[in-house]
Design a protein around this motif. Sequence first.
Motif, PDB file in Angstrom:
ATOM      1  N   VAL A 266      44.890 -50.601  29.848  1.00 32.74           N
ATOM      2  CA  VAL A 266      45.904 -50.115  29.169  1.00 32.74           C
ATOM      3  C   VAL A 266      45.226 -49.456  27.764  1.00 32.74           C
ATOM      4  O   VAL A 266      44.697 -49.720  27.105  1.00 32.74           O
ATOM      5  CB  VAL A 266      46.817 -51.092  28.806  1.00 32.74           C
ATOM      6  CG1 VAL A 266      48.017 -50.505  27.888  1.00 32.74           C
ATOM      7  CG2 VAL A 266      47.589 -51.713  29.904  1.00 32.74           C
ATOM      8  N   PHE A 267      45.638 -47.870  27.923  1.00 32.43           N
ATOM      9  CA  PHE A 267      45.264 -47.352  26.595  1.00 32.43           C
ATOM     10  C   PHE A 267      46.615 -46.844  25.730  1.00 32.43           C
ATOM     11  O   PHE A 267      46.223 -46.588  24.327  1.00 32.43           O
ATOM     12  CB  PHE A 267      44.530 -45.997  27.031  1.00 32.43           C
ATOM     13  CG  PHE A 267      45.312 -45.078  27.887  1.00 32.43           C
ATOM     14  CD1 PHE A 267      46.085 -44.153  27.195  1.00 32.43           C
ATOM     15  CD2 PHE A 267      45.182 -45.063  29.266  1.00 32.43           C
ATOM     16  CE1 PHE A 267      46.665 -43.130  28.049  1.00 32.43           C
ATOM     17  CE2 PHE A 267      45.893 -44.067  30.091  1.00 32.43           C
ATOM     18  CZ  PHE A 267      46.873 -43.201  29.674  1.00 32.43           C
ATOM     19  N   ASP A 268      47.735 -46.841  26.216  1.00 37.36           N
ATOM     20  CA  ASP A 268      49.003 -46.601  25.475  1.00 37.36           C
ATOM     21  C   ASP A 268      50.191 -47.334  25.941  1.00 37.36           C
ATOM     22  O   ASP A 268      50.161 -47.256  27.116  1.00 37.36           O
ATOM     23  CB  ASP A 268      49.000 -45.356  25.191  1.00 37.36           C
ATOM     24  CG  ASP A 268      49.928 -44.958  24.005  1.00 37.36           C
ATOM     25  OD1 ASP A 268      50.550 -45.729  23.421  1.00 37.36           O
ATOM     26  OD2 ASP A 268      50.361 -43.558  24.179  1.00 37.36           O
ATOM     27  N   SER A 269      51.000 -47.843  25.290  1.00 40.21           N
ATOM     28  CA  SER A 269      52.252 -48.516  25.638  1.00 40.21           C
ATOM     29  C   SER A 269      53.299 -48.559  24.651  1.00 40.21           C
ATOM     30  O   SER A 269      52.988 -49.309  23.638  1.00 40.21           O
ATOM     31  CB  SER A 269      51.755 -49.826  26.259  1.00 40.21           C
ATOM     32  OG  SER A 269      53.145 -50.222  26.349  1.00 40.21           O
ATOM     33  N   SER A 270      54.302 -47.664  24.859  1.00 46.80           N
ATOM     34  CA  SER A 270      55.420 -47.948  23.852  1.00 46.80           C
ATOM     35  C   SER A 270      56.085 -49.082  24.045  1.00 46.80           C
ATOM     36  O   SER A 270      56.841 -49.750  22.875  1.00 46.80           O
ATOM     37  CB  SER A 270      56.664 -46.847  24.106  1.00 46.80           C
ATOM     38  OG  SER A 270      56.973 -46.977  25.452  1.00 46.80           O
ATOM     39  N   TRP A 271      56.219 -49.859  25.016  1.00 54.40           N
ATOM     40  CA  TRP A 271      56.646 -51.185  25.333  1.00 54.40           C
ATOM     41  C   TRP A 271      56.027 -52.046  24.266  1.00 54.40           C
ATOM     42  O   TRP A 271      56.668 -53.046  23.623  1.00 54.40           O
ATOM     43  CB  TRP A 271      56.360 -51.708  26.668  1.00 54.40           C
ATOM     44  CG  TRP A 271      57.339 -51.162  27.576  1.00 54.40           C
ATOM     45  CD1 TRP A 271      57.009 -49.882  28.274  1.00 54.40           C
ATOM     46  CD2 TRP A 271      58.649 -51.629  28.056  1.00 54.40           C
ATOM     47  NE1 TRP A 271      57.859 -49.671  29.334  1.00 54.40           N
ATOM     48  CE2 TRP A 271      59.027 -50.741  29.255  1.00 54.40           C
ATOM     49  CE3 TRP A 271      59.580 -52.496  27.608  1.00 54.40           C
ATOM     50  CZ2 TRP A 271      60.305 -50.609  29.765  1.00 54.40           C
ATOM     51  CZ3 TRP A 271      60.600 -52.442  28.210  1.00 54.40           C
ATOM     52  CH2 TRP A 271      60.926 -51.655  29.353  1.00 54.40           C
TER      53      TRP A 271
END
Length: 346
Positions: A266-271
């Motif tokens: 994972v490199f980005d997650s708004s969650w």
Amino acid sequence: MRSSRLRYLAAAAAPLIFLAACSPDSSGEGDDASATSSPGDDAAATSAAPNGDLADVEVDTEGEAPALTWDGEPFADGDLPFVAGGTETRTLAEGDGEEVAEGHEVQVQYLAVNGASGEELVSTFPNDESVTLDLGDEALFPAFREQLPGMAVGDEILMAIPASEAFGEAGNAQLGVGPTDTMLFYLTVQDTGEPLTEAQGEEVEPEEGLPTVTMGDTGPEIDVEGVEAPDQLVAQQLIRGESPEVVAGQTIRVQYTGVKLSDGEVFDSSWERGEPTEFPIGVGQVIAGWDEGLVGQPVGSRVLLVVPAAEAYGEVPEETEGETAAPAHELAGEDLVFVVDILSAS
């Protein structure tokens, strides 16, 4: 529960008129706004004292689109400028639909008129368009956040909003609204409902060979094991939303998670950050895979995007003899996988 009837039929630029933070003169170009403020040199002086009564304003619906009248005459023929001392609201007709609550998203059709010049600024009626107002958005004019709760679907409303409660001293030169101009709105409430917090609609069986997605406590978990690198963009609905499709030029609000196809990291997650993000779509403000893969998707959808490097952050630049390649994005050369919940579009 959110109303399943809530639709997004927004004209791309129309919602800007409701957002004080979107004033083009927030950069400090206040002189231009003053130059367009009103037809007379004494507009600033008269702005301090009310002039005009909202009870004398009516809506003429006999033409192709609604128009405001003042004392029975076209609004621009009135004793301008029309100046409100504070926000005034008048209900012209009462609806019998769902009641608007604080924090709701409210779909409206509207007509906006500059009270200083009598000029019609924006109307969604001629094209039968609607816009969606997010009452939880602090950039929205306070009048709408404060006055719309308690209204009902089907209501027809007149509002007069003084400059201090609209664009303020900056005005809005793009719209021709000066720093002392009262604005008048005629609105019809089309629909209302709680904002989406995740995708909602019909589940779709994905094609074989794609990453698998399961929803965890902090958003989607994406398994990329055994998935081959894509030759072209893949946009696979996992949930098909029930609202109209996203149109290029709209601003969309989404929840998303992105992983690298090479290792599933994972490199980005708004969650994980705990809140959705918003951005314009279809206009080159995000990676090409998002512009291409999300435009045309119904609001409310959950979309799996498998994005080749060329449509993400590009390939790793090659060094040429005697020259040093420009620094590459840290994800250059990576095929990427995203799961995107489209929560709204306006």
